[in-house]
Design an enzyme around this catalytic site. Structure first.
Site, PDB file in Angstrom:
ATOM      1  N   CYS A  33     -43.487   8.462 -76.268  1.00 30.83           N
ATOM      2  CA  CYS A  33     -44.924   8.238 -76.090  1.00 30.83           C
ATOM      3  C   CYS A  33     -45.496   7.829 -77.437  1.00 30.83           C
ATOM      4  CB  CYS A  33     -45.610   9.482 -75.532  1.00 30.83           C
ATOM      5  SG  CYS A  33     -45.228  10.973 -76.447  1.00 30.83           S
ATOM      6  N   HIS A  34     -46.735   7.385 -77.430  1.00 31.13           N
ATOM      7  CA  HIS A  34     -47.352   6.871 -78.656  1.00 31.13           C
ATOM      8  C   HIS A  34     -48.745   7.449 -78.821  1.00 31.13           C
ATOM      9  CE1 HIS A  34     -44.319   3.634 -78.336  1.00 31.13           C
ATOM     10  NE2 HIS A  34     -44.755   3.414 -77.104  1.00 31.13           N
ATOM     11  N   THR A  78     -46.004  -0.494 -82.653  1.00 22.75           N
ATOM     12  CA  THR A  78     -46.017  -1.638 -83.573  1.00 22.75           C
ATOM     13  C   THR A  78     -47.425  -2.004 -84.038  1.00 22.75           C
ATOM     14  OG1 THR A  78     -46.054  -3.149 -81.692  1.00 22.75           O
ATOM     15  CG2 THR A  78     -43.903  -2.650 -82.650  1.00 22.75           C
ATOM     16  N   ARG A 125     -37.529   3.577 -86.119  1.00 18.85           N
ATOM     17  CA  ARG A 125     -37.383   2.620 -85.025  1.00 18.85           C
ATOM     18  C   ARG A 125     -37.117   1.226 -85.578  1.00 18.85           C
ATOM     19  NH1 ARG A 125     -41.924   1.044 -80.472  1.00 18.85           N
ATOM     20  NH2 ARG A 125     -40.528   0.970 -78.681  1.00 18.85           N
ATOM     21  N   ARG A 131     -42.008 -10.579 -79.398  1.00 19.09           N
ATOM     22  CA  ARG A 131     -43.456 -10.621 -79.172  1.00 19.09           C
ATOM     23  C   ARG A 131     -44.161  -9.446 -79.872  1.00 19.09           C
ATOM     24  NH1 ARG A 131     -44.325  -6.620 -75.389  1.00 19.09           N
ATOM     25  NH2 ARG A 131     -42.393  -6.109 -74.331  1.00 19.09           N
ATOM     26  N   TYR A 158     -35.110  -1.022 -80.144  1.00 15.73           N
ATOM     27  CA  TYR A 158     -35.796  -1.647 -79.006  1.00 15.73           C
ATOM     28  C   TYR A 158     -35.445  -3.134 -78.977  1.00 15.73           C
ATOM     29  CZ  TYR A 158     -39.551  -2.497 -75.588  1.00 15.73           C
ATOM     30  OH  TYR A 158     -40.270  -2.819 -74.459  1.00 15.73           O
ATOM     31  N   ASP A 262     -43.964   6.914 -71.967  1.00 11.52           N
ATOM     32  CA  ASP A 262     -44.445   5.703 -72.656  1.00 11.52           C
ATOM     33  C   ASP A 262     -45.975   5.639 -72.710  1.00 11.52           C
ATOM     34  OD1 ASP A 262     -44.109   3.367 -74.175  1.00 11.52           O
ATOM     35  OD2 ASP A 262     -44.340   2.101 -72.416  1.00 11.52           O
ATOM     36  N   ASN A 267     -49.398  -2.962 -73.924  1.00  6.74           N
ATOM     37  CA  ASN A 267     -49.126  -4.319 -73.426  1.00  6.74           C
ATOM     38  C   ASN A 267     -48.955  -4.451 -71.926  1.00  6.74           C
ATOM     39  OD1 ASN A 267     -49.035  -5.664 -75.991  1.00  6.74           O
ATOM     40  ND2 ASN A 267     -47.152  -4.519 -76.349  1.00  6.74           N
TER      41      ASN A 267
HETATM   42  C1  0GY Z   1     -43.019   0.637 -75.565  1.00  7.31           C
HETATM   43  C2  0GY Z   1     -43.012  -0.803 -75.296  1.00  7.31           C
HETATM   44  C3  0GY Z   1     -43.735  -1.776 -75.878  1.00  7.31           C
HETATM   45  C4  0GY Z   1     -44.466  -1.682 -77.082  1.00  7.31           C
HETATM   46  C5  0GY Z   1     -44.212  -0.904 -78.140  1.00  7.31           C
HETATM   47  O1  0GY Z   1     -44.542  -0.183 -80.276  1.00  7.31           O
HETATM   48  C6  0GY Z   1     -44.928  -0.966 -79.412  1.00  7.31           C
HETATM   49  O2  0GY Z   1     -45.842  -1.760 -79.561  1.00  7.31           O
HETATM   50  O3  0GY Z   1     -43.252  -0.014 -78.106  1.00  7.31           O
HETATM   51  C7  0GY Z   1     -43.744  -3.104 -75.241  1.00  7.31           C
HETATM   52  O4  0GY Z   1     -44.709  -3.858 -75.415  1.00  7.31           O
HETATM   53  O5  0GY Z   1     -42.771  -3.421 -74.512  1.00  7.31           O
HETATM   54  O6  0GY Z   1     -41.958   1.227 -75.638  1.00  7.31           O
HETATM   55  O7  0GY Z   1     -44.077   1.209 -75.715  1.00  7.31           O
END
Ligand code: 0GY
Length: 309
Positions: A33-34, A78, A125, A131, A158, A262, A267
């Protein structure tokens, strides 16, 4: 209120998620998760490829409690680049119930690594999704992998399925040179319209068979699915086209799998999942209590809280 303007078409995370029908085992970990910002407190990185909505640590911890998780693993998103402050702050304020995965550059000092460790970070990571990030040379990544080894950290990777063949050597080097575990996000993003026993997914399974240090998150059905969230009838899973892929990975590598919501789902522009429904997806892919315990408790605890196992 943050001064950042969301990327057009961006969907906000799902407010008021349903109460899952599946009861998570005690001690379950949401291992992917973020947090996003909040932007006013933790500004998004200038080099970001998208601007999200805010998603704070308090909102993440409220979701954790609502769904019935005990702990979180917060992965650097990201949109924050290599500025790990929002993620580290969330870990540090979790009462020991969150660990983190950072994004770092080769220039990071040993002292900064130690500070991240003290906040709760246990991995870095490496992102190959074009993208989302600019290219980082493999020798830089390998250098970082060697630097984090003494801390007992691991690497999270990833990538999209088409990139897999090109990453074969890196996974081997992460193992042979650096001696660290590599966790692949979202099963390497298979194309689920292709057969689960076809050559593309066979390559991913072979990747895991050949690299004993490689783990996989069996997460993100909402990103991989073409069928979408609608169950055809009560017994059928939402995101049913992802089920055979996740089941194959769990059944073949039960000791090397992780699961996460997640949240807040970066996105997504067509469909934002109800996180309660995502939890209800779990028993369709981990079909016994023993597998559920490995996926949700034993494995993430071994990787992120080894001192407690
Ligand atoms: C996820 C997937 C995505 C994005 C990121 O760090 C991120 O921006 O992980 C994605 O856009 O597929 O795992 O959250």
């Amino acid at each position: 209120m943050s001064e950042f303007t969301k990327t057009p078409g961006w969907l906000d995370w799902y407010a008021g998620p349903s109460q899952p029908r599946f009861q998570l085992p005690p001690g379950a970990v949401d291992a992917h998760c973020h947090v996003f910002g909040p932007g006013a407190e933790f500004p998004f990185a200038p080099e970001r490829k998208y601007t999200p909505c805010d998603a704070s640590k308090a909102q993440l911890f409220a979701l954790r409690d609502h769904l019935g998780f005990a702990r979180n693993v917060i992965v650097q998103a990201t949109c924050h680049g290599a500025d790990n402050r929002a993620m580290a702050d969330a870990c540090a304020h979790s009462g020991g119930r969150a660990r983190g995965v950072a994004t770092v550059k080769r220039s990071i000092s040993d002292r900064e690594l130690q500070e991240l460790h003290a906040a709760g970070v246990r991995g870095v990571r490496f992102n190959f999704v074009k993208r989302l990030v600019d290219f980082t040379p493999k020798d830089e990544l390998l250098d970082i992998a060697r630097r984090i080894k003494p801390l007992g950290w691991h690497v999270v990777i990833y990538f999209e399925a088409v990139e897999l063949a090109g990453l074969w050597d890196l996974a081997a080097a992460v193992h042979d040179d650096a001696g660290v575990t590599a966790v692949v996000d979202h099963m390497g993003r298979p194309d689920v319209t292709k057969p689960v026993d076809g050559p593309e997914f066979a390559l991913f399974l072979r990747f895991m068979h050949e690299h004993a240090n490689v783990w996989s998150k069996v997460s993100c059905p909402e990103r991989l699915s073409v069928a979408g969230p609608r169950a055809l009838h009560g017994e059928q899973a939402a995101y049913r086209d992802v089920v055979p892929f996740a089941r194959a990975v769990i059944e073949q590598f039960a000791e090397r799998v992780l699961w996460g919501t997640d949240w807040p789902h970066p996105n997504l522009k067509d469909h934002m999942p109800d996180d309660g429904l995502l939890v209800d997806f779990i028993p369709h892919i981990a079909t016994t209590a023993a597998l559920q315990h490995q996926l949700l408790v034993a494995n993430p605890m071994r990787l992120y809280w080894p001192e407690e196992t």
